[in-house]
Design an enzyme around this catalytic site. Structure first.
Site, PDB file in Angstrom:
ATOM      1  NE  ARG A 104      -2.506   0.906   3.563  1.00 27.61           N
ATOM      2  CZ  ARG A 104      -3.219   1.121   4.644  1.00 27.61           C
ATOM      3  NH1 ARG A 104      -4.500   0.801   4.649  1.00 27.61           N
ATOM      4  NH2 ARG A 104      -2.688   1.618   5.731  1.00 27.61           N
ATOM      5  CB  THR A 108      -1.616   7.090  -3.462  1.00 25.57           C
ATOM      6  OG1 THR A 108      -1.074   5.757  -3.465  1.00 25.57           O
ATOM      7  CG2 THR A 108      -0.669   8.015  -4.207  1.00 25.57           C
ATOM      8  CG  ASP A 200       2.655  -2.612   9.105  1.00 26.57           C
ATOM      9  OD1 ASP A 200       2.876  -3.777   8.716  1.00 26.57           O
ATOM     10  OD2 ASP A 200       2.682  -1.627   8.345  1.00 26.57           O
ATOM     11  CG  ASP A 203       6.409  -3.000   9.748  1.00 24.80           C
ATOM     12  OD1 ASP A 203       7.119  -3.464   8.835  1.00 24.80           O
ATOM     13  OD2 ASP A 203       6.050  -1.811   9.794  1.00 24.80           O
TER      14      ASP A 203
HETATM   15  C1  PRP Z   1      -1.119  -4.511   4.565  1.00 18.51           C
HETATM   16  C2  PRP Z   1      -1.980  -5.741   4.697  1.00 18.51           C
HETATM   17  C3  PRP Z   1      -2.824  -5.674   3.440  1.00 18.51           C
HETATM   18  C4  PRP Z   1      -3.013  -4.202   3.265  1.00 18.51           C
HETATM   19  C5  PRP Z   1      -4.373  -3.824   3.755  1.00 18.51           C
HETATM   20  O1  PRP Z   1      -0.059  -4.739   3.707  1.00 18.51           O
HETATM   21  O2  PRP Z   1      -1.254  -6.923   4.820  1.00 18.51           O
HETATM   22  O3  PRP Z   1      -2.228  -6.267   2.314  1.00 18.51           O
HETATM   23  O4  PRP Z   1      -2.021  -3.542   4.051  1.00 18.51           O
HETATM   24  O5  PRP Z   1      -4.653  -2.512   3.482  1.00 18.51           O
HETATM   25  P1  PRP Z   1      -5.770  -2.070   2.450  1.00 18.51           P
HETATM   26  O6  PRP Z   1      -6.972  -2.911   2.729  1.00 18.51           O
HETATM   27  O7  PRP Z   1      -5.990  -0.619   2.788  1.00 18.51           O
HETATM   28  O8  PRP Z   1      -5.248  -2.262   1.054  1.00 18.51           O
HETATM   29  P2  PRP Z   1       1.060  -3.626   3.453  1.00 18.51           P
HETATM   30  O9  PRP Z   1       0.670  -2.756   2.293  1.00 18.51           O
HETATM   31  O10 PRP Z   1       1.360  -2.923   4.745  1.00 18.51           O
HETATM   32  O11 PRP Z   1       2.287  -4.463   2.947  1.00 18.51           O
HETATM   33  P3  PRP Z   1       3.153  -5.577   3.711  1.00 18.51           P
HETATM   34  O12 PRP Z   1       2.287  -6.790   3.876  1.00 18.51           O
HETATM   35  O13 PRP Z   1       4.277  -5.792   2.765  1.00 18.51           O
HETATM   36  O14 PRP Z   1       3.605  -5.015   5.037  1.00 18.51           O
HETATM   37  N1  URA Z   2      -2.280  -2.865   7.102  1.00 19.07           N
HETATM   38  C1  URA Z   2      -1.920  -3.316   8.337  1.00 19.07           C
HETATM   39  O1  URA Z   2      -0.957  -4.073   8.461  1.00 19.07           O
HETATM   40  N2  URA Z   2      -2.628  -2.896   9.391  1.00 19.07           N
HETATM   41  C2  URA Z   2      -3.679  -2.069   9.282  1.00 19.07           C
HETATM   42  O2  URA Z   2      -4.292  -1.721  10.304  1.00 19.07           O
HETATM   43  C3  URA Z   2      -4.029  -1.622   7.993  1.00 19.07           C
HETATM   44  C4  URA Z   2      -3.322  -2.047   6.922  1.00 19.07           C
END
Ligand code: PRP
Ligand code: URA
Length: 209
Positions: A104, A108, A200, A203
């Protein structure tokens, strides 16, 4: 909210509470995500079709049942969805695993694709997408679309914590997709994190913060 199934099994709810705790460390977090995914996988597969077979036991012939119908494929959304694969594979050792890389964009908040590799016969499978967090629903909607673009007609989404906003988005963009989750939380905050959520997920799984 349509097509949403919240798994309220006490074991799932108990483990979700531990997962949310900010004092839960990376090792415990990983183990919990895996365990919850297995418990949820048990529920997600509840309606798999069965067929009758005859099995020769040491004593006689048993008319018994085995899983039939379409094979399953699981597709974690990288990164955080990876933490859910082990639990599912323990239940479904023959399932093929595809991967979709999405992150994400912090400015944006739109999903950016960086990887997509699905099983060659994905179109003939029931596909379950794995991602612990359904926040705005942007990532899940994009992942579902990639999968449908490969000819897949049966897609389900399994997440741990969902926000009402994400459910609405997936309902609107993909009304045919069932969403399985352990909890529906209150809302998103100004940075589109789920409140109260668990922070997160990527993380916390990989210890990157
Ligand atoms: C997180 C999560 C989803 C997304 C959810 O991933 O694992 O994929 O955010 O958010 P959304 O519903 O608003 O799209 P992130 O983009 O943080 O990537 P990561 O798994 O690599 O940490
Ligand atoms: N992605 C995450 O990992 N946590 C949230 O709360 C939203 C998006």
């Amino acid at each position: 909210m349509n097509n949403v199934f919240v798994f309220d099994h006490p074991l799932i709810q108990h483990k979700i509470s531990l997962l949310r705790d900010k004092n839960t460390n990376t090792k415990e977090f990983r183990e919990l995500v895996s365990e919850i995914s297995m418990l949820m996988g048990y529920e997600v597969t509840r309606n798999m079709p069965l067929k009758e077979v005859e099995i020769e036991t040491p004593i006689g012939i048993a008319k018994t049942k085995v899983i039939s119908g379409k094979k399953l494929g699981i597709v974690p959304i990288l990164r955080a969805g990876l933490g859910m694969v082990d639990g599912m594979i323990q239940l479904l050792p023959m399932a093929k695993v595809g991967h979709i890389g999405l992150y994400r964009d912090p400015e944006t908040l739109k999903p950016v694709e960086y990887y997509c590799k699905l099983p060659v016969d994905a179109a003939e499978r029931d596909i379950v997408i794995l991602d612990p967090m359904l926040a705005t629903g942007g990532s899940a909607s994009a992942a579902i679309q990639f999968i449908k673009d490969k000819g897949v007609s049966s897609v389900k989404l399994m997440c741990l914590i969902a926000a009402p906003e994400g459910i609405k988005r997936v309902n609107e963009s993909h009304p045919d997709v069932e969403i399985y989750c352990a909890c529906v939380d209150e809302k998103l905050n100004d940075h589109c994190y789920i409140v109260p959520g668990l922070g997160d997920a990527g993380d916390r799984l990989f210890g990157t913060k």
